[in-house]
Scaffold this motif. Structure first.
Motif, mmCIF file in Angstrom:
data_model
loop_
_atom_site.group_PDB
_atom_site.id
_atom_site.type_symbol
_atom_site.label_atom_id
_atom_site.label_comp_id
_atom_site.label_asym_id
_atom_site.label_seq_id
_atom_site.Cartn_x
_atom_site.Cartn_y
_atom_site.Cartn_z
ATOM 1 N N ALA A 20 0.903 -1.123 0.050
ATOM 2 C CA ALA A 20 0.051 0.030 0.193
ATOM 3 C C ALA A 20 0.867 1.355 0.016
ATOM 4 C CB ALA A 20 -0.927 0.084 1.323
ATOM 5 N N CYS A 21 1.943 1.288 0.719
ATOM 6 C CA CYS A 21 2.736 2.463 0.827
ATOM 7 C C CYS A 21 3.437 2.683 -0.342
ATOM 8 C CB CYS A 21 3.985 2.224 1.888
ATOM 9 S SG CYS A 21 3.288 2.470 3.475
ATOM 10 N N GLU A 22 3.978 1.545 -1.045
ATOM 11 C CA GLU A 22 4.624 1.874 -2.368
ATOM 12 C C GLU A 22 3.660 2.121 -3.520
ATOM 13 O OE1 GLU A 22 6.596 -1.952 -2.647
ATOM 14 O OE2 GLU A 22 8.235 -1.384 -1.606
ATOM 15 N N ALA A 23 2.347 1.760 -3.403
ATOM 16 C CA ALA A 23 1.636 2.300 -4.406
ATOM 17 C C ALA A 23 1.212 3.743 -4.269
ATOM 18 C CB ALA A 23 0.268 1.308 -4.238
ATOM 19 N N LEU A 24 1.153 4.006 -2.915
ATOM 20 C CA LEU A 24 0.772 5.420 -2.486
ATOM 21 C C LEU A 24 2.002 6.410 -3.034
ATOM 22 C CD1 LEU A 24 -1.006 7.624 -1.504
ATOM 23 C CD2 LEU A 24 -0.393 7.109 0.782
ATOM 24 N N VAL A 25 3.235 5.817 -3.053
ATOM 25 C CA VAL A 25 4.152 6.732 -3.316
ATOM 26 C C VAL A 25 4.095 7.082 -4.800
ATOM 27 C CG1 VAL A 25 6.774 6.668 -3.653
ATOM 28 C CG2 VAL A 25 5.971 6.226 -1.454
ATOM 29 N N THR A 26 3.804 6.122 -5.680
ATOM 30 C CA THR A 26 3.817 6.333 -7.089
ATOM 31 C C THR A 26 2.474 7.361 -7.317
ATOM 32 O OG1 THR A 26 4.804 4.273 -7.604
ATOM 33 C CG2 THR A 26 3.142 5.032 -9.298
ATOM 34 N N VAL A 27 1.378 7.180 -6.453
ATOM 35 C CA VAL A 27 0.178 7.832 -7.224
ATOM 36 C C VAL A 27 0.525 9.388 -6.389
ATOM 37 C CG1 VAL A 27 -2.112 8.268 -6.431
ATOM 38 C CG2 VAL A 27 -1.269 5.958 -7.075
ATOM 39 N N VAL A 57 7.250 9.868 3.925
ATOM 40 C CA VAL A 57 6.569 8.907 5.223
ATOM 41 C C VAL A 57 6.455 7.601 4.689
ATOM 42 C CG1 VAL A 57 5.030 8.489 6.966
ATOM 43 C CG2 VAL A 57 5.916 11.004 6.715
ATOM 44 N N CYS A 58 5.925 7.268 3.647
ATOM 45 C CA CYS A 58 5.290 6.112 2.982
ATOM 46 C C CYS A 58 6.638 5.503 2.581
ATOM 47 C CB CYS A 58 4.526 6.085 1.901
ATOM 48 S SG CYS A 58 2.796 6.535 2.644
ATOM 49 N N SER A 59 7.680 6.223 2.015
ATOM 50 C CA SER A 59 9.053 5.657 1.413
ATOM 51 C C SER A 59 9.750 5.071 2.633
ATOM 52 C CB SER A 59 9.908 6.414 0.793
ATOM 53 O OG SER A 59 9.024 6.694 -0.366
ATOM 54 N N SER A 60 9.835 5.679 3.764
ATOM 55 C CA SER A 60 10.419 5.188 5.015
ATOM 56 C C SER A 60 9.669 3.981 5.627
ATOM 57 C CB SER A 60 10.459 6.712 6.312
ATOM 58 O OG SER A 60 11.335 7.543 5.654
ATOM 59 N N THR A 61 8.521 4.116 5.734
ATOM 60 C CA THR A 61 7.671 3.097 6.531
ATOM 61 C C THR A 61 7.958 1.943 5.346
ATOM 62 O OG1 THR A 61 5.783 4.624 7.284
ATOM 63 C CG2 THR A 61 5.359 2.087 7.085
ATOM 64 N N SER A 62 7.963 1.837 4.433
ATOM 65 C CA SER A 62 8.013 0.820 3.533
ATOM 66 C C SER A 62 9.511 0.177 3.841
ATOM 67 C CB SER A 62 7.894 1.306 2.140
ATOM 68 O OG SER A 62 7.895 0.054 1.239
ATOM 69 N N ARG A 63 10.434 1.168 3.759
ATOM 70 C CA ARG A 63 11.982 0.392 3.788
ATOM 71 C C ARG A 63 11.837 -0.176 5.323
ATOM 72 N NH1 ARG A 63 13.060 5.059 1.533
ATOM 73 N NH2 ARG A 63 13.669 6.226 3.223
ATOM 74 N N LEU A 64 11.443 0.500 6.427
ATOM 75 C CA LEU A 64 11.546 -0.034 7.810
ATOM 76 C C LEU A 64 10.998 -1.311 7.729
ATOM 77 C CD1 LEU A 64 12.070 1.313 10.892
ATOM 78 C CD2 LEU A 64 9.649 -0.057 10.544
ATOM 79 N N LEU A 65 9.790 -1.507 7.085
ATOM 80 C CA LEU A 65 8.969 -2.720 7.187
ATOM 81 C C LEU A 65 9.624 -3.854 6.429
ATOM 82 C CD1 LEU A 65 5.334 -1.452 7.098
ATOM 83 C CD2 LEU A 65 6.457 -2.379 9.245
ATOM 84 N N THR A 76 8.713 1.176 15.101
ATOM 85 C CA THR A 76 7.839 0.664 14.225
ATOM 86 C C THR A 76 6.384 1.178 14.237
ATOM 87 O OG1 THR A 76 9.036 -1.269 13.937
ATOM 88 C CG2 THR A 76 6.748 -1.386 13.032
ATOM 89 N N THR A 77 6.123 1.288 15.440
ATOM 90 C CA THR A 77 4.453 1.613 15.783
ATOM 91 C C THR A 77 4.343 3.157 15.740
ATOM 92 O OG1 THR A 77 4.403 -0.076 17.570
ATOM 93 C CG2 THR A 77 3.188 1.845 17.754
ATOM 94 N N ALA A 78 5.556 3.916 16.025
ATOM 95 C CA ALA A 78 5.411 5.457 15.629
ATOM 96 C C ALA A 78 5.404 5.701 14.422
ATOM 97 C CB ALA A 78 6.769 6.172 16.617
ATOM 98 N N LEU A 79 6.159 4.930 13.558
ATOM 99 C CA LEU A 79 6.340 5.140 12.122
ATOM 100 C C LEU A 79 4.972 4.940 11.343
ATOM 101 C CD1 LEU A 79 7.833 6.441 9.786
ATOM 102 C CD2 LEU A 79 9.105 4.305 9.521
ATOM 103 N N LEU A 80 4.356 3.810 11.862
ATOM 104 C CA LEU A 80 3.108 3.340 11.377
ATOM 105 C C LEU A 80 2.052 4.287 11.777
ATOM 106 C CD1 LEU A 80 3.244 -0.287 11.818
ATOM 107 C CD2 LEU A 80 3.002 0.792 9.722
#
Length: 130
Positions: A20-27, A57-65, A76-80
């Protein structure tokens, strides 16, 4: 928001959230680009900046996860939670401008998917921490 976690587990939640994060980055990149091409006022600028925040934020979340198979720490909780807020802010800004640019509903839908994926993963993580 009530979140069903019936069949969710941590790896599934991570996978859904990353997708979902990767798709949102593109959009969001497309939406931000569209903002630059229209004459705007403060609302267009607000949408553009919300898109940029969401991208980061989505890029960072995706990388961390992506490098965790089990993510239940405080970072992880804070970033989510931050990812949810960024997605909600971007969604609100894009929805406000949707009357001018109907195609921006794609951004709103992608934001909603990130918000829901983060909420589901947070619920699973909190449940597994008990």
């Amino acid at each position: 928001m009530a979140v069903s976690t019936g069949r969710d587990d941590v790896p599934t939640g991570i996978s859904r959230c990353v997708a979902a994060c990767e798709a949102l980055v593109t959009v969001s990149e497309d939406c931000a680009d569209a903002c630059l091409r229209i004459e705007g006022n403060g609302e267009v600028t607000r949408c553009f900046l919300a898109d940029l925040d969401c991208i980061e934020v989505c890029s960072s979340t995706s990388r961390l996860l992506s490098w965790h198979t089990r993510s239940d720490g405080p970072t992880t909780t804070a970033l989510l939670e931050t990812c949810q807020e960024a997605a909600r802010a971007s969604m609100a800004a894009c929805e406000y401008l949707a009357d001018l640019r109907p195609g921006w509903q794609t951004c709103s839908m992608a934001c909603r998917r990130v918000d829901e994926a983060c909420a589901r993963l947070l619920a699973v993580l909190r449940k597994s921490a008990r």
